[in-house]
Design an enzyme around this catalytic site. Structure first.
Site, PDB file in Angstrom:
ATOM      1  CG  ASN A   1     -28.466  21.933  29.788  1.00  0.00           C
ATOM      2  OD1 ASN A   1     -28.804  22.136  28.962  1.00  0.00           O
ATOM      3  ND2 ASN A   1     -28.596  20.726  30.599  1.00  0.00           N
ATOM      4  CG  ASP A   2     -25.062  19.750  32.140  1.00  0.00           C
ATOM      5  OD1 ASP A   2     -26.543  21.006  32.674  1.00  0.00           O
ATOM      6  OD2 ASP A   2     -26.320  18.939  32.607  1.00  0.00           O
ATOM      7  CB  SER A   5     -24.653  14.909  31.461  1.00  0.00           C
ATOM      8  OG  SER A   5     -25.165  16.543  31.142  1.00  0.00           O
ATOM      9  CD1 TRP A  35     -30.830  23.977  35.850  1.00  0.00           C
ATOM     10  CD2 TRP A  35     -31.494  24.438  34.365  1.00  0.00           C
ATOM     11  NE1 TRP A  35     -29.744  22.775  35.078  1.00  0.00           N
ATOM     12  CE2 TRP A  35     -30.821  22.917  33.945  1.00  0.00           C
ATOM     13  CE3 TRP A  35     -32.327  24.547  33.005  1.00  0.00           C
ATOM     14  CZ2 TRP A  35     -30.553  22.563  32.442  1.00  0.00           C
ATOM     15  CZ3 TRP A  35     -32.169  23.649  31.815  1.00  0.00           C
ATOM     16  CH2 TRP A  35     -31.076  23.013  31.626  1.00  0.00           C
TER      17      TRP A  35
HETATM   18  C1  FRU Z   1     -28.090  19.042  35.263  1.00  0.00           C
HETATM   19  C2  FRU Z   1     -29.492  18.140  33.680  1.00  0.00           C
HETATM   20  C3  FRU Z   1     -28.549  16.728  33.958  1.00  0.00           C
HETATM   21  C4  FRU Z   1     -29.454  16.236  32.898  1.00  0.00           C
HETATM   22  C5  FRU Z   1     -29.443  17.951  31.503  1.00  0.00           C
HETATM   23  C6  FRU Z   1     -30.470  17.878  30.811  1.00  0.00           C
HETATM   24  O1  FRU Z   1     -28.181  20.301  34.288  1.00  0.00           O
HETATM   25  O2  FRU Z   1     -30.720  18.736  34.150  1.00  0.00           O
HETATM   26  O3  FRU Z   1     -29.048  16.442  34.965  1.00  0.00           O
HETATM   27  O4  FRU Z   1     -28.639  15.130  32.109  1.00  0.00           O
HETATM   28  O5  FRU Z   1     -28.985  18.986  32.463  1.00  0.00           O
HETATM   29  O6  FRU Z   1     -30.294  18.767  29.612  1.00  0.00           O
END
Ligand code: FRU
Length: 488
Positions: free
Chosen positions: A41-42, A102, A298
């Site tokens: 993800n991020d 993140s 998401w």
């Molecule tokens: C955003 C998030 C962040 C968090 C991360 C967890 O997509 O929810 O706030 O740090 O992903 O994977």
């Protein structure tokens, strides 16, 4: 005495797994970063260090689903060709036993790369989020523990939701923004400063999501200055729809700091697409500000069952402020990979047409649509008798709809989305030409409307055999087309 740090068993296991299961380039997009294997993800830790751009990412190598967060790691020198490095950190310390969430990366005072991330600890039912530090020691990122404890925050600020530090260096001191949940349950962006990355001063609230107007909790927020304007870029969770500007769900948006006097009231959408969230920017040496985002969302949990990666990054985009708004364009490095191309000027399209030689799934296509003798112009991408991604410009209503109903997915995720085309100096009314650039990379399309005044990002997993491109007008549309295959 130098400590001999050995990667923890958990990190070693992740590295072994990614070495043994590293996916081949053929199953990935050509130039969009995907996880080495498993889930991404991020974007995290976007930085320049030792002559290369580093990008870390939220990572769970062992499955194509989100799991205990590690940081994956890749480097590039052109934002398009990525080299995987071993996973950087794993949730193996008491301060991050639930996950390494993140964060950012910046060069430490001693010249080493430092990762500043959210350590999530406790139990699944009772978590705490604190900001942690890990520093490159020549072979690994050595964890230094918590550097901002949520307990030090003012009364009423959440200890459970305090995350996503983004750190910059201004030549004199380090600045951090991080998100937190305020006593009213809404997101807020906090500021901190430090001389050494270890001791941090709390500097107050940069922005607060007054009346939960833009989502509830905020994530991945940062402050930056572009062309003399200060702005915030924030990702909002659980937004309700606002006109045609925002759809319900999670969104990344931006706001000029000088427009936030009375609370946070004037946010603009950063991307109108299905798949764009959790941005991160980097100012590079030549002054450009480059942003990328997680090209997923998401709420859009779908992908072919056989696919061994889940999640990709957007193409890195250059940001510019013009005409009181943010413009985005793919990094100019991409232009070097265009082939000779096919160019048409004043091509009169009516009905459904194609252009000899114009097809493919890795390409860069720019269209200028002129004339008033039509209402609807449709660009068909990833097109075959069975599949289609349609970009539909309704000139009379000044809207663009992207329809991925026929992308081949087997889950019922959002497939049709419409946004209004904004009036900008280069396109003021329905009689003015519309400029639209499309960057396609196997499993995604990124649209840059009116030279990047608005963008739309869509992922899709249509079989690669569907590589047709077609143009369709319900009247007569005058089309200038510049088509390039991208050879990377
Ligand atoms: C955003 C998030 C962040 C968090 C991360 C967890 O997509 O929810 O706030 O740090 O992903 O994977």
């Amino acid at each position: 005495m130098k400590r001999n740090i050995v990667a923890s068993p958990m990190l070693q296991e992740a590295r072994k797994y990614e070495r043994e299961h590293m996916l081949s380039p053929e199953v990935r997009p050509a130039f969009h970063l995907t996880p080495a294997v498993g889930w991404m993800n991020d974007p995290n830790g976007f930085s320049f260090y030792n002559g290369e751009y580093h990008l870390f990412y939220q990572y769970f190598p062992f499955d194509v689903k989100w799991g205990p967060m590690h940081w994956g790691h890749a480097v590039t020198d052109d934002f398009l060709h990525w080299k995987y490095l071993p996973a950087a950190i794993a949730p193996d310390a008491p301060e991050d036993n639930i996950g390494c969430f993140s964060g950012g990366a910046v060069t430490a005072p001693d010249g080493r790369l430092a990762l500043i991330y959210t350590g999530v600890s406790g139990t699944d039912e009772d978590v705490t989020q604190n900001q942690c530090l890990a520093v490159w020691n020549g072979s690994d990122y050595e964890k230094k523990g918590v550097v901002i404890d949520g307990m030090s925050l003012p009364e009423g600020f959440s200890r459970k939701d305090f995350r996503d530090p983004k750190v910059t260096w201004d030549g004199r001191r380090y600045h951090m923004t991080a998100v937190s949940r305020a006593a009213d349950g809404c997101g807020q962006m906090l500021r901190f400063s430090s001389m050494d990355l270890v001791h941090w001063n709390y500097e107050g609230i940069a922005a607060h999501n007054k009346d939960a107007r833009y989502g509830i909790m905020w994530e991945c927020a940062e402050e930056l200055r572009i062309s003399g304007r200060d702005l915030f870029i924030i990702s909002g969770q659980n937004m309700h729809a606002i006109g045609k500007e925002f759809f319900a769900g999670d969104h990344a948006f931006y706001c000029f700091a000088d427009e936030t006097k009375d609370g946070f009231v004037h946010a603009r959408n950063l991307d109108y697409g299905f798949d764009f969230y959790a941005t991160q920017t980097l100012r590079i040496e030549d002054g450009r500000v480059v942003m990328l985002a997680w090209m997923h969302n998401w709420d859009n949990e779908f992908q072919p069952v056989s696919q061994e990666w889940n999640g990709q990054m957007t193409v890195p985009r250059e940001l510019e402020v013009r005409n009181g708004r943010l413009y985005q364009r793919p990094v100019r490095e991409l232009d070097a990979f265009r082939n000779a191309g096919i160019h048409r000027q004043g091509w009169r399209v009516s009905g459904l047409q194609s252009l000899a030689g114009v097809s493919g799934r890795v390409l860069d296509l720019a269209l200028t649509l002129s004339g008033t003798d039509y209402q609807i112009f449709t660009l068909h991408l990833a097109h075959s008798s069975e599949f289609d991604i349609a970009v539909i410009y309704d000139r009379c209503h000044q809207s663009i709809t992207v329809d991925r109903t026929l992308d081949g997915a087997i889950r019922d995720v959002p497939t049709v989305r419409t946004f209004s085309v904004h009036s900008v100096p280069e396109h003021q009314t329905s009689a003015d030409p519309l400029h639209i650039r499309v960057v396609l990379d196997r499993y995604s399309a990124e649209l840059f409307v009116n030279r990047g005044a608005q963008t739309f990002t869509a992922a899709f997993y249509t079989p690669l055999e569907a590589d047709g491109i077609a143009f369709e007008s319900d009247g007569v549309t005058d089309v200038d087309a510049d088509f390039y295959r991208l050879d990377l």
